[in-house]
Design an enzyme around this catalytic site. Structure first.
Site, PDB file in Angstrom:
ATOM      1  N   HIS A 310     -20.220  37.781   3.903  1.00  7.15           N
ATOM      2  CA  HIS A 310     -19.882  39.079   3.640  1.00  7.15           C
ATOM      3  C   HIS A 310     -20.742  39.576   2.593  1.00  7.15           C
ATOM      4  O   HIS A 310     -21.390  40.669   2.739  1.00  7.15           O
ATOM      5  CB  HIS A 310     -18.210  39.031   3.270  1.00  7.15           C
ATOM      6  CG  HIS A 310     -17.784  40.414   3.500  1.00  7.15           C
ATOM      7  ND1 HIS A 310     -18.212  41.520   3.853  1.00  7.15           N
ATOM      8  CD2 HIS A 310     -16.404  40.781   2.975  1.00  7.15           C
ATOM      9  CE1 HIS A 310     -17.577  42.645   3.902  1.00  7.15           C
ATOM     10  NE2 HIS A 310     -16.285  42.091   3.328  1.00  7.15           N
ATOM     11  N   HIS A 356     -26.131  44.051  12.267  1.00  6.48           N
ATOM     12  CA  HIS A 356     -24.717  44.326  11.830  1.00  6.48           C
ATOM     13  C   HIS A 356     -23.926  43.986  12.864  1.00  6.48           C
ATOM     14  O   HIS A 356     -24.451  44.217  14.184  1.00  6.48           O
ATOM     15  CB  HIS A 356     -24.695  45.887  11.457  1.00  6.48           C
ATOM     16  CG  HIS A 356     -23.327  46.270  10.683  1.00  6.48           C
ATOM     17  ND1 HIS A 356     -22.600  46.554  11.319  1.00  6.48           N
ATOM     18  CD2 HIS A 356     -23.221  46.224   9.188  1.00  6.48           C
ATOM     19  CE1 HIS A 356     -21.559  46.719  10.407  1.00  6.48           C
ATOM     20  NE2 HIS A 356     -21.943  46.486   9.352  1.00  6.48           N
ATOM     21  N   ASP A 411     -27.577  45.875   2.887  1.00  6.62           N
ATOM     22  CA  ASP A 411     -28.070  44.903   2.022  1.00  6.62           C
ATOM     23  C   ASP A 411     -29.544  44.493   1.842  1.00  6.62           C
ATOM     24  O   ASP A 411     -29.993  43.811   0.890  1.00  6.62           O
ATOM     25  CB  ASP A 411     -27.294  43.471   2.156  1.00  6.62           C
ATOM     26  CG  ASP A 411     -25.949  43.480   2.248  1.00  6.62           C
ATOM     27  OD1 ASP A 411     -25.370  43.884   1.436  1.00  6.62           O
ATOM     28  OD2 ASP A 411     -25.304  43.246   3.407  1.00  6.62           O
TER      29      ASP A 411
END
Length: 474
Positions: A310, A356, A411
């Site tokens: 996560h 994702h 990210d």
């Protein structure tokens, strides 16, 4: 000299709980502003909208409560409940092609419409918090008042400071963060009121107060952990006349760089909320559904955020890029990067920062950070490398054929930006993510209490029971 806000947390809480207007004067970012009865507070705005929102939900359920909204396959039950429509989350909705919308607004729209600091380019996260809770874009005055209120509530209890100081520097920053947030349960207005006995209709008032207190204290907690583990342990005090992001940057030790302060404003805004099904958001909601305090609920969410799947992805991106530079050397040609991507995939590893669970296009949170980098650090070698990978990786991942989304997520960029400005301690990055995520999950917790949301309790089956359900023999 401009006066600064000096209002104790207890006085502020008692005033807001009693429904009295708080009159205060503060020089905010160099501009004097006043909060009086002329400007609606966040709590007043939410309270005014609440009856209409409750009526909408009541009408929707009365007229359509028995309508089917989706189907569930056996694969979804075993596959992490991907795509199962079973949560209510008001603040944001994630479209697989378009990306996230905060109360209907895209990230570029938020960057345009939400108030900014004087001379700033990025939205203040205070404005996003207001938007997520109320569905309204706040005025500049309302955002300044909210900044001032958080600053007024920011003082840490002495025992929290001592608790963090006693943590060994080898204890992961996220463990320290969760520990401190959990310990703030001692200060919970909701827990104390519930123990005495309160009407259910009052739950949201105390949840609001706890959430405001908690958010206000997070920068100092986060900064104290950073300064203890990586620096000299000294933390600058909150400046009552500055915004939330400036104070976080200043307490970390980076406020001398205006661009870093702007990065914090962008970072805290775009990392705040991403629907309710991700681990940190869902966990906060789940624990909160048992009427745990905002402190305990957020701490649970932070523990989920600390998981490698996560909140640690931006750290893994940096490690992967650094490893690539070591292996490839100075030959950072398109072909050498393509070869390294294939070697990563052929080794059974994933390319961090790509793909994702929901998105099927480039994450707009990635795009907003890329645009920031193009303005502020276009010649940085690591940014150039990230841009090069962005050009090559989607084609390689598509050819590989095992991902539904070959495009970068949030990210893939954030760690490189933090590194550029000198915040190089990668195992601390998730703490910043946690500060931001609080701004997204706590508005929903307030809404849950205001709507009287029930405790969450889905049905589970064993493998044998599922086999029987689908008519299979094991």
């Amino acid at each position: 000299m401009a006066s600064t806000l000096r209002l104790s947390t207890s006085a502020l809480r008692s005033s807001t709980l009693a429904g009295k207007p708080v009159v205060q004067s503060v020089a905010f970012n160099g501009l004097r502003c006043y909060s009086t009865g002329k400007t609606k507070s966040l709590k007043e705005t939410f309270a005014d909208k609440l009856p209409g929102e409750l009526e909408k939900v009541k009408k929707l359920r009365k007229e359509h409560g028995n309508k089917v909204i989706g189907e569930l396959t056996l694969d979804q039950a075993y596959g992490g409940a991907r795509g199962v429509k079973c949560l209510v989350w008001e603040g944001s909705v994630l479209d697989s092609e378009e990306g996230i919308r905060f109360r209907g607004l895209t990230i570029p729209e938020c960057q345009k419409l939400l108030p900014k600091a004087p001379g700033g380019e990025e939205p203040l996260p205070e404005g996003l918090f207001w938007l997520l809770l109320t569905g309204e874009v706040p005025s500049e005055q309302q955002v300044r008042d909210l900044s001032a209120e958080w600053a007024a509530r920011s003082d840490l209890p002495k025992f929290i400071e001592e608790l963090i100081d006693r943590c060994p520097s080898t204890l992961h920053p996220m463990a320290q963060f969760s520990l401190a947030v959990t310990a703030l349960e001692h200060e919970s207005a909701f827990a104390k009121a519930y123990a005495k006995g309160i009407n259910k209709k009052e739950y949201w008032h105390y949840t609001f107060e706890d959430s405001m207190d908690l958010i206000a204290k997070l920068p100092t907690i986060a900064a104290k952990i950073y300064r203890n583990v990586f620096k000299d342990g000294k933390v600058a005090p909150i400046q009552k006349d500055k915004d939330y992001s400036y104070n976080l940057a200043n307490q970390l030790g980076f406020a001398d760089n205006k661009d870093f302060v702007e990065l914090m404003r962008l970072y805290l805004t775009i990392h705040s909320d991403h629907e309710g099904g991700n681990v940190s958001a869902h966990t906060t909601h789940l624990v909160g559904s048992a009427l745990s305090s905002p402190m305990l609920s957020l701490a649970a969410g932070l523990n989920g955020l600390a998981g490698p799947l996560h909140g640690l992805a931006n750290q893994e991106v940096l490690n992967w890029l650094t490893e690539m530079k070591k292996v490839v050397g100075n030959d950072l040609s398109d072909q050498s990067i393509k070869d390294y991507l294939w070697s990563t995939l052929n080794a059974g590893r994933v390319v961090p920062g790509y793909g994702h669970a929901v998105l099927r296009k480039t994450d707009p949170r990635y795009t907003s950070q890329r645009e920031f980098a193009l303005r502020k650090l276009p010649d940085d070698p690591m940014f150039k490398l990230v841009s090069q990978v962005y050009k090559i990786a989607p084609g390689v991942l598509t050819e590989h054929g095992k991902t539904k989304n070959p495009y970068p997520n949030v990210d893939a960029h954030s760690g490189v930006l933090l590194q550029y400005y000198g915040l190089t301690e990668a195992n601390y990055y998730t703490v910043l993510f946690g500060v931001s995520r609080a701004l997204g999950v706590l508005p929903q917790l307030i809404i849950d209490r205001a709507f009287g949301a029930p405790i969450e309790r889905p049905k589970s089956f064993s493998t044998e029971a599922y086999a029987k359900l689908v008519g299979a023999k094991l």
